[in-house]
Motif scaffolding. Structure first.
Motif, PDB file in Angstrom:
ATOM      1  N   LYS A 290      81.247  -8.712  56.384  1.00 35.48           N
ATOM      2  CA  LYS A 290      81.378  -9.093  54.976  1.00 35.48           C
ATOM      3  C   LYS A 290      80.052  -8.871  54.249  1.00 35.48           C
ATOM      4  CE  LYS A 290      85.098 -12.513  54.989  1.00 35.48           C
ATOM      5  NZ  LYS A 290      85.430 -13.956  54.842  1.00 35.48           N
TER       6      LYS A 290
ATOM      7  N   GLN B 181      95.063  -4.909  62.460  1.00 38.02           N
ATOM      8  CA  GLN B 181      94.624  -6.049  63.260  1.00 38.02           C
ATOM      9  C   GLN B 181      93.139  -5.925  63.604  1.00 38.02           C
ATOM     10  OE1 GLN B 181      96.665  -6.333  67.006  1.00 38.02           O
ATOM     11  NE2 GLN B 181      95.612  -8.203  67.647  1.00 38.02           N
TER      12      GLN B 181
ATOM     13  N   ARG C 201      73.758  -6.826  63.677  1.00 29.90           N
ATOM     14  CA  ARG C 201      74.783  -7.872  63.612  1.00 29.90           C
ATOM     15  C   ARG C 201      75.920  -7.551  64.574  1.00 29.90           C
ATOM     16  NH1 ARG C 201      77.499  -9.351  57.897  1.00 29.90           N
ATOM     17  NH2 ARG C 201      75.273  -9.587  57.392  1.00 29.90           N
TER      18      ARG C 201
ATOM     19  N   THR D 237      90.890  -4.114  62.000  1.00 28.20           N
ATOM     20  CA  THR D 237      90.112  -4.202  60.764  1.00 28.20           C
ATOM     21  C   THR D 237      89.922  -5.648  60.336  1.00 28.20           C
ATOM     22  OG1 THR D 237      90.907  -2.042  60.024  1.00 28.20           O
ATOM     23  CG2 THR D 237      90.027  -3.516  58.335  1.00 28.20           C
ATOM     24  N   ALA D 238      90.971  -6.465  60.477  1.00 30.29           N
ATOM     25  CA  ALA D 238      90.892  -7.869  60.085  1.00 30.29           C
ATOM     26  C   ALA D 238      89.846  -8.609  60.904  1.00 30.29           C
ATOM     27  CB  ALA D 238      92.259  -8.530  60.240  1.00 30.29           C
ATOM     28  N   GLN D 239      89.785  -8.318  62.224  1.00 30.18           N
ATOM     29  CA  GLN D 239      88.824  -9.025  63.072  1.00 30.18           C
ATOM     30  C   GLN D 239      87.398  -8.582  62.774  1.00 30.18           C
ATOM     31  OE1 GLN D 239      89.663  -9.585  67.248  1.00 30.18           O
ATOM     32  NE2 GLN D 239      87.514  -9.323  67.794  1.00 30.18           N
TER      33      GLN D 239
ATOM     34  N   GLY E  76      81.543  -8.439  67.539  1.00 31.58           N
ATOM     35  CA  GLY E  76      82.531  -9.080  68.406  1.00 31.58           C
ATOM     36  C   GLY E  76      82.502  -8.495  69.807  1.00 31.58           C
TER      37      GLY E  76
ATOM     38  N   GLY F   5      86.324  -7.055  60.142  1.00 30.40           N
ATOM     39  CA  GLY F   5      85.980  -7.277  58.745  1.00 30.40           C
ATOM     40  C   GLY F   5      85.281  -8.593  58.495  1.00 30.40           C
ATOM     41  N   GLU F   6      85.617  -9.626  59.284  1.00 31.54           N
ATOM     42  CA  GLU F   6      84.968 -10.924  59.144  1.00 31.54           C
ATOM     43  C   GLU F   6      83.479 -10.838  59.469  1.00 31.54           C
ATOM     44  OE1 GLU F   6      86.227 -13.910  58.086  1.00 31.54           O
ATOM     45  OE2 GLU F   6      87.946 -12.680  57.479  1.00 31.54           O
ATOM     46  N   GLU F   7      83.114  -9.886  60.345  1.00 34.80           N
ATOM     47  CA  GLU F   7      81.726  -9.778  60.799  1.00 34.80           C
ATOM     48  C   GLU F   7      80.880  -8.893  59.889  1.00 34.80           C
ATOM     49  OE1 GLU F   7      81.007 -11.704  63.208  1.00 34.80           O
ATOM     50  OE2 GLU F   7      83.069 -12.169  63.795  1.00 34.80           O
TER      51      GLU F   7
ATOM     52  N   TYR G  68      86.296   1.583  60.009  1.00 36.17           N
ATOM     53  CA  TYR G  68      87.022   0.865  61.057  1.00 36.17           C
ATOM     54  C   TYR G  68      87.689   1.834  62.043  1.00 36.17           C
ATOM     55  CZ  TYR G  68      86.151  -3.071  58.000  1.00 36.17           C
ATOM     56  OH  TYR G  68      85.530  -4.022  57.235  1.00 36.17           O
TER      57      TYR G  68
END
Length: 259
Positions: free
Chosen positions: A44, A34, A126, A36-38, A129, A40-42, A53
């Motif tokens: 790319k 979970q 960058r 990693t998914a969040q 989150g 990971g979007e940032e 992660y």
């Protein structure tokens, strides 16, 4: 305890060692996916090591102690008492002249507090989150004595405090802890904590949003002139009176202010 020594939410509950013990249990595969998914979007398009992660999550968890390094006597207890109606009379300079300290004993009562500190990590500038920690705690304070001067709480003397704490991170329970601490001595509050007068009670919503604690107890809350032990004719002094059940402290409650 010396007057210059402080006590924080983190040290009261021993959060650093407690979180370290729970970290491996907390870092299960489902949660890591979970997280990693969040993140990971940032990130790319970036070349990152396979362990990135999990390493990032470990570093964030290592910050938990700092996130809840909140001064208990000043920023939780005193600020909760400062908006209580029983202390409003100390804002009247005619009844309580400046530079003339008053002492206010508090009976056994409960304080609750709710905080949501967050960390916002970056990589190569960058943002990755905002990761918030939900901290909920309640304290059963077995009596206290406040020194009040110039409409400010300047010193606190405490003897025995019990507390419950729950921490939630990323929607997942991280830690639940109970602690008891006997606290001999006095806490001096630098510059004091200003007592809110009746005209300032509208600020309570702002204080609640900021995460400050609130007094929780059954009505009635105050008794302006109780008679002290010693029979008829004994001296009187304003008290905050509360009568919670004598058994174990309750589970953490959401904070609320009394009208």
């Amino acid at each position: 305890m010396s007057e210059t020594q402080t006590l924080t939410l983190s040290s009261f509950f021993g959060i650093k060692s407690a979180v370290k013990e729970k970290a491996n249990e907390f870092l299960d595969q489902d949660f890591l996916k979970q997280f990693t998914a969040q993140v990971g979007e940032e990130v790319k398009g970036m070349k990152l090591p396979p362990s990135f992660y999990q390493d990032l999550l470990n570093l964030i968890l290592d910050k938990v102690e700092e996130l809840v390094d909140i001064d208990l006597p000043r920023d939780i207890w005193a600020k909760a008492w400062s908006v209580h109606q029983a202390l409003q009379e100390f804002t009247d300079p005619e009844k309580h002249p400046p530079d003339s300290p008053d002492f206010l004993p508090l009976l056994e009562h409960t304080l609750t507090t709710q905080h949501e500190p967050a960390i916002e990590p970056k990589i190569f500038g960058r943002a990755l989150g905002r990761f918030a920690l939900q901290a909920n705690a309640d304290f059963l304070i077995n009596g206290a004595l406040l020194e009040i001067e110039n409409a400010k709480i300047t010193k606190i003397s405490l003897s025995d405090v019990k507390g419950n704490l729950s921490l939630t991170f990323f929607g997942k329970p991280l830690l639940e802890k109970t602690a008891e601490l006997k606290i001999p001595g006095v806490f001096t509050l630098e510059n004091g904590v200003l007592i809110k007068g009746p005209s300032e009670q509208g600020d309570r919503d702002l204080e609640e949003e900021a995460g400050f604690a609130t007094v929780e107890s059954p009505e009635p809350l105050t008794n302006p002139e109780p008679v002290l032990p010693g029979g008829d004719g004994a001296a009187t002094m304003p008290f905050i009176t509360v009568d919670p059940p004598p058994e174990a402290i309750p589970s953490p409650l959401p904070p609320r202010f009394y009208p």
